[in-house]
Design a protein around this motif. Structure first.
Motif, short mmCIF file in Angstrom:
data_model
loop_
_atom_site.label_atom_id
_atom_site.label_comp_id
_atom_site.label_asym_id
_atom_site.label_seq_id
_atom_site.Cartn_x
_atom_site.Cartn_y
_atom_site.Cartn_z
N PRO A 53 0.80 -1.23 0.00
CA PRO A 53 0.00 0.00 0.00
C PRO A 53 0.84 1.28 0.00
O PRO A 53 0.36 2.33 -0.40
N PHE A 54 2.08 1.20 0.46
CA PHE A 54 2.98 2.36 0.45
C PHE A 54 4.25 1.98 -0.31
O PHE A 54 4.60 0.80 -0.41
N ARG A 55 4.96 2.98 -0.80
CA ARG A 55 6.25 2.73 -1.47
C ARG A 55 7.40 2.82 -0.47
O ARG A 55 8.45 2.24 -0.67
N LEU A 56 7.21 3.59 0.62
CA LEU A 56 8.25 3.77 1.62
C LEU A 56 7.61 3.94 2.99
O LEU A 56 6.60 4.63 3.12
N LEU A 57 8.21 3.30 3.99
CA LEU A 57 7.87 3.56 5.39
C LEU A 57 9.11 4.16 6.02
O LEU A 57 10.19 3.58 5.90
N ALA A 58 8.97 5.31 6.64
CA ALA A 58 10.11 5.99 7.26
C ALA A 58 9.75 6.35 8.69
O ALA A 58 8.77 7.07 8.93
N VAL A 59 10.54 5.84 9.65
CA VAL A 59 10.26 6.06 11.07
C VAL A 59 11.55 6.48 11.77
O VAL A 59 12.59 5.82 11.63
N SER A 60 11.48 7.56 12.54
CA SER A 60 12.64 8.03 13.30
C SER A 60 12.94 7.09 14.46
O SER A 60 12.03 6.49 15.05
N VAL A 61 14.22 6.99 14.78
CA VAL A 61 14.68 6.22 15.94
C VAL A 61 15.52 7.16 16.81
O VAL A 61 15.89 8.25 16.39
N ARG A 62 15.82 6.73 18.02
CA ARG A 62 16.52 7.61 18.96
C ARG A 62 17.95 7.95 18.54
O ARG A 62 18.38 9.09 18.65
N ASP A 63 18.71 6.94 18.08
CA ASP A 63 20.10 7.20 17.71
C ASP A 63 20.55 6.23 16.62
O ASP A 63 19.81 5.33 16.23
N ASP A 64 21.78 6.42 16.14
CA ASP A 64 22.32 5.59 15.06
C ASP A 64 22.40 4.11 15.44
O ASP A 64 22.12 3.23 14.62
N ALA A 65 22.79 3.82 16.68
CA ALA A 65 22.92 2.43 17.12
C ALA A 65 21.56 1.72 17.05
O ALA A 65 21.46 0.59 16.56
N GLU A 66 20.51 2.37 17.53
CA GLU A 66 19.18 1.78 17.48
C GLU A 66 18.74 1.59 16.02
O GLU A 66 18.14 0.57 15.67
N GLY A 67 19.05 2.55 15.17
CA GLY A 67 18.71 2.45 13.75
C GLY A 67 19.40 1.28 13.06
O GLY A 67 18.76 0.52 12.34
N ARG A 68 20.70 1.11 13.30
CA ARG A 68 21.44 0.00 12.70
C ARG A 68 20.93 -1.34 13.21
O ARG A 68 20.79 -2.30 12.46
N ASP A 69 20.63 -1.41 14.51
CA ASP A 69 20.12 -2.64 15.10
C ASP A 69 18.77 -3.02 14.50
O ASP A 69 18.53 -4.15 14.11
N LEU A 70 17.86 -2.05 14.42
CA LEU A 70 16.53 -2.29 13.85
C LEU A 70 16.64 -2.68 12.38
O LEU A 70 15.99 -3.63 11.93
N ALA A 71 17.47 -1.98 11.62
CA ALA A 71 17.64 -2.30 10.20
C ALA A 71 18.18 -3.71 10.02
O ALA A 71 17.71 -4.46 9.16
N GLY A 72 19.12 -4.11 10.84
CA GLY A 72 19.67 -5.47 10.76
C GLY A 72 18.62 -6.52 11.05
O GLY A 72 18.52 -7.53 10.35
N ARG A 73 17.80 -6.30 12.09
CA ARG A 73 16.74 -7.26 12.42
C ARG A 73 15.71 -7.35 11.31
O ARG A 73 15.25 -8.45 10.96
#
Length: 159
Positions: A94-114
């Motif tokens: 239904p969407f082409r992109l989902l974009a959600v802010s995270v607290r910091d770079d470490a949380e972003g890399r961890d979430l992206a990896g999972r």
């Protein structure tokens, strides 16, 4: 603040009650099979494409809701000064992109990896988001033309 969670075979963007009201949207749910690419964007404003369709965008505070552009519709829940996890989705979603802010770079890399490990059809060929297709260029390519015009056959003539 919005969060991305894996629930069974689905990816859920869970919104706080006030985000649901401001964004005029319930929690977003897409199948993990619809995830095409996962990236972390360090600059929050780079995740925004197109114009606000539903929701709120308050400069310097937040941008929340759906945004329309020539390639379709994106759902964003971003805050200035924070990295953004971006999920490009296949055209069937239904969407082409989902974009959600995270607290910091470490949380972003961890979430992206999972998310990359959970989604079955992730394209890991590049770490960067792909640009939106330009309709005129897409039409030319499908008609067998390059961006510079029709291809000329290479013939060598002997005289």
């Amino acid at each position: 603040m919005a969060r991305m969670l894996v629930k069974g075979d689905d990816l859920v963007v869970r919104l706080a009650w006030w985000e649901k009201a401001a964004g005029r949207h319930r929690d977003v749910r897409v199948p993990l099979a619809a995830v095409r690419r996962v990236t972390v964007e360090p600059d929050w404003w780079r995740a925004l494409r197109g114009t606000q369709e539903h929701g709120r965008c308050i400069p310097g505070v937040l941008c929340l809701g759906s945004r329309r552009h020539q390639g379709g519709t994106d759902f964003v829940a971003v805050r200035p000064g924070r990295p953004v996890v971006c999920l490009e989705l296949w055209p069937s979603a239904p969407f082409r992109l989902l974009a959600v802010s995270v607290r910091d770079d470490a949380e972003g890399r961890d979430l992206a990896g999972r998310l990359q490990r959970s989604a079955p059809e992730v394209d890991a060929s590049t770490r960067w988001r792909q640009p939106l297709p330009v309709p005129e260029e897409t039409d030319r390519r499908s008609a067998g033309m390059s961006l510079l015009g029709p291809a000329e056959p290479h013939e060598t003539r002997r005289t």
